[in-house]
Design a protein around this motif. Structure first.
Motif, PDB file in Angstrom:
ATOM      1  N   PHE A  70      40.069  61.602  26.315  1.00 35.60           N
ATOM      2  CA  PHE A  70      40.406  62.511  25.218  1.00 35.60           C
ATOM      3  C   PHE A  70      41.171  63.704  25.776  1.00 35.60           C
ATOM      4  O   PHE A  70      40.942  64.117  26.909  1.00 35.60           O
ATOM      5  CB  PHE A  70      39.137  63.033  24.535  1.00 35.60           C
ATOM      6  CG  PHE A  70      38.466  62.035  23.642  1.00 35.60           C
ATOM      7  CD1 PHE A  70      38.616  62.106  22.264  1.00 35.60           C
ATOM      8  CD2 PHE A  70      37.680  61.037  24.176  1.00 35.60           C
ATOM      9  CE1 PHE A  70      37.987  61.186  21.439  1.00 35.60           C
ATOM     10  CE2 PHE A  70      37.047  60.113  23.360  1.00 35.60           C
ATOM     11  CZ  PHE A  70      37.203  60.187  21.985  1.00 35.60           C
ATOM     12  N   LYS A  71      42.057  64.246  24.966  1.00 37.96           N
ATOM     13  CA  LYS A  71      42.696  65.542  25.238  1.00 37.96           C
ATOM     14  C   LYS A  71      42.114  66.470  24.186  1.00 37.96           C
ATOM     15  O   LYS A  71      42.405  66.315  22.999  1.00 37.96           O
ATOM     16  CB  LYS A  71      44.209  65.443  25.106  1.00 37.96           C
ATOM     17  CG  LYS A  71      44.961  66.785  25.052  1.00 37.96           C
ATOM     18  CD  LYS A  71      44.980  67.463  26.385  1.00 37.96           C
ATOM     19  CE  LYS A  71      45.995  68.552  26.515  1.00 37.96           C
ATOM     20  NZ  LYS A  71      45.913  69.703  25.704  1.00 37.96           N
ATOM     21  N   ASP A  72      41.287  67.412  24.614  1.00 36.19           N
ATOM     22  CA  ASP A  72      40.507  68.236  23.700  1.00 36.19           C
ATOM     23  C   ASP A  72      39.711  67.297  22.799  1.00 36.19           C
ATOM     24  O   ASP A  72      38.934  66.510  23.308  1.00 36.19           O
ATOM     25  CB  ASP A  72      41.406  69.201  22.921  1.00 36.19           C
ATOM     26  CG  ASP A  72      42.111  70.191  23.854  1.00 36.19           C
ATOM     27  OD1 ASP A  72      41.450  70.674  24.795  1.00 36.19           O
ATOM     28  OD2 ASP A  72      43.298  70.461  23.654  1.00 36.19           O
ATOM     29  N   ASP A  73      39.933  67.335  21.481  1.00 35.07           N
ATOM     30  CA  ASP A  73      39.216  66.420  20.588  1.00 35.07           C
ATOM     31  C   ASP A  73      40.093  65.249  20.139  1.00 35.07           C
ATOM     32  O   ASP A  73      39.682  64.468  19.283  1.00 35.07           O
ATOM     33  CB  ASP A  73      38.700  67.179  19.358  1.00 35.07           C
ATOM     34  CG  ASP A  73      37.566  68.128  19.706  1.00 35.07           C
ATOM     35  OD1 ASP A  73      36.903  67.922  20.748  1.00 35.07           O
ATOM     36  OD2 ASP A  73      37.336  69.086  18.946  1.00 35.07           O
ATOM     37  N   ASP A  74      41.291  65.138  20.707  1.00 36.22           N
ATOM     38  CA  ASP A  74      42.219  64.070  20.337  1.00 36.22           C
ATOM     39  C   ASP A  74      42.020  62.866  21.247  1.00 36.22           C
ATOM     40  O   ASP A  74      42.059  62.985  22.476  1.00 36.22           O
ATOM     41  CB  ASP A  74      43.676  64.538  20.441  1.00 36.22           C
ATOM     42  CG  ASP A  74      44.013  65.627  19.450  1.00 36.22           C
ATOM     43  OD1 ASP A  74      43.402  65.650  18.368  1.00 36.22           O
ATOM     44  OD2 ASP A  74      44.879  66.461  19.765  1.00 36.22           O
ATOM     45  N   TYR A  75      41.848  61.711  20.635  1.00 39.16           N
ATOM     46  CA  TYR A  75      41.648  60.474  21.382  1.00 39.16           C
ATOM     47  C   TYR A  75      42.954  60.030  22.030  1.00 39.16           C
ATOM     48  O   TYR A  75      43.993  59.953  21.367  1.00 39.16           O
ATOM     49  CB  TYR A  75      41.125  59.391  20.437  1.00 39.16           C
ATOM     50  CG  TYR A  75      40.847  58.067  21.097  1.00 39.16           C
ATOM     51  CD1 TYR A  75      39.892  57.965  22.099  1.00 39.16           C
ATOM     52  CD2 TYR A  75      41.517  56.924  20.709  1.00 39.16           C
ATOM     53  CE1 TYR A  75      39.611  56.754  22.701  1.00 39.16           C
ATOM     54  CE2 TYR A  75      41.243  55.700  21.286  1.00 39.16           C
ATOM     55  CZ  TYR A  75      40.290  55.620  22.293  1.00 39.16           C
ATOM     56  OH  TYR A  75      40.012  54.417  22.890  1.00 39.16           O
ATOM     57  N   CYS A  76      42.906  59.765  23.324  1.00 38.78           N
ATOM     58  CA  CYS A  76      44.079  59.252  24.044  1.00 38.78           C
ATOM     59  C   CYS A  76      44.006  57.724  24.149  1.00 38.78           C
ATOM     60  O   CYS A  76      44.980  57.039  23.857  1.00 38.78           O
ATOM     61  CB  CYS A  76      44.159  59.851  25.443  1.00 38.78           C
ATOM     62  SG  CYS A  76      44.391  61.643  25.466  1.00 38.78           S
ATOM     63  N   GLY A  77      42.850  57.214  24.586  1.00 37.78           N
ATOM     64  CA  GLY A  77      42.713  55.770  24.690  1.00 37.78           C
ATOM     65  C   GLY A  77      41.660  55.377  25.704  1.00 37.78           C
ATOM     66  O   GLY A  77      41.002  56.206  26.324  1.00 37.78           O
ATOM     67  N   ASP A  78      41.547  54.060  25.890  1.00 36.51           N
ATOM     68  CA  ASP A  78      40.586  53.507  26.834  1.00 36.51           C
ATOM     69  C   ASP A  78      41.287  53.206  28.157  1.00 36.51           C
ATOM     70  O   ASP A  78      42.451  53.565  28.352  1.00 36.51           O
ATOM     71  CB  ASP A  78      39.911  52.259  26.255  1.00 36.51           C
ATOM     72  CG  ASP A  78      40.897  51.129  25.965  1.00 36.51           C
ATOM     73  OD1 ASP A  78      42.106  51.247  26.270  1.00 36.51           O
ATOM     74  OD2 ASP A  78      40.451  50.105  25.426  1.00 36.51           O
ATOM     75  N   PHE A  79      40.598  52.509  29.050  1.00 37.12           N
ATOM     76  CA  PHE A  79      41.180  52.220  30.360  1.00 37.12           C
ATOM     77  C   PHE A  79      42.435  51.372  30.248  1.00 37.12           C
ATOM     78  O   PHE A  79      43.411  51.616  30.964  1.00 37.12           O
ATOM     79  CB  PHE A  79      40.163  51.516  31.278  1.00 37.12           C
ATOM     80  CG  PHE A  79      40.777  51.140  32.597  1.00 37.12           C
ATOM     81  CD1 PHE A  79      40.903  52.090  33.596  1.00 37.12           C
ATOM     82  CD2 PHE A  79      41.271  49.865  32.810  1.00 37.12           C
ATOM     83  CE1 PHE A  79      41.502  51.764  34.803  1.00 37.12           C
ATOM     84  CE2 PHE A  79      41.875  49.531  34.018  1.00 37.12           C
ATOM     85  CZ  PHE A  79      41.989  50.482  35.015  1.00 37.12           C
ATOM     86  N   ASP A  80      42.426  50.379  29.366  1.00 38.56           N
ATOM     87  CA  ASP A  80      43.594  49.501  29.255  1.00 38.56           C
ATOM     88  C   ASP A  80      44.835  50.278  28.813  1.00 38.56           C
ATOM     89  O   ASP A  80      45.922  50.079  29.348  1.00 38.56           O
ATOM     90  CB  ASP A  80      43.309  48.345  28.293  1.00 38.56           C
ATOM     91  CG  ASP A  80      42.263  47.387  28.854  1.00 38.56           C
ATOM     92  OD1 ASP A  80      42.094  47.327  30.098  1.00 38.56           O
ATOM     93  OD2 ASP A  80      41.603  46.694  28.053  1.00 38.56           O
TER      94      ASP A  80
END
Length: 118
Positions: A70-80
């Motif tokens: 996450f960047k702050d409360d924004d979801y970036c993604g999983d490992f893939d």
């Protein structure tokens, strides 16, 4: 706040451990500041709920598993997604960060100067 990586220190899955280690080592090697949140820590129950509520599971109907970024409360993604962004030279976009300023390297060649012997 910055980058948060949700991990677990209690997992029997070698795959999860390997992914967590690779992700954290990559961020460290690139000198990207981040915070880890261990969702296996009982005192981090609210963070665990946040991660699960705001992440996308790898398969429909499953629970999202660490590592999640996450960047702050924004979801970036999983490992893939992280790995794919790394391969595509789009890691800073994935992390929602400005790319680092490039430092140019210059070389200087001195010609026609006097040597110390002269």
């Amino acid at each position: 706040m910055g980058i948060k990586v949700f991990i677990t220190n209690i997992s029997s899955s070698t795959d999860i451990k390997k992914k967590q280690r690779e992700l954290l080592q990559t961020l460290e090697s690139l000198k990207i500041e981040f915070e880890t949140v261990d969702i296996s820590d009982p005192s981090k129950e609210e963070e665990k709920k946040f991660m699960r509520a705001n992440s996308k599971p790898a398969q429909e109907g499953k629970v999202p598993l660490p590592p999640q970024v996450f960047k702050d409360d924004d979801y970036c993604g999983d490992f893939d997604a992280f790995s794919e962004a790394l391969e595509d030279n789009a890691l800073y976009e994935f992390l929602k960060l400005a790319p680092p300023k490039e430092v140019s390297q210059a070389s200087v060649t001195v010609t026609g100067g006097k040597s110390e012997d002269e």
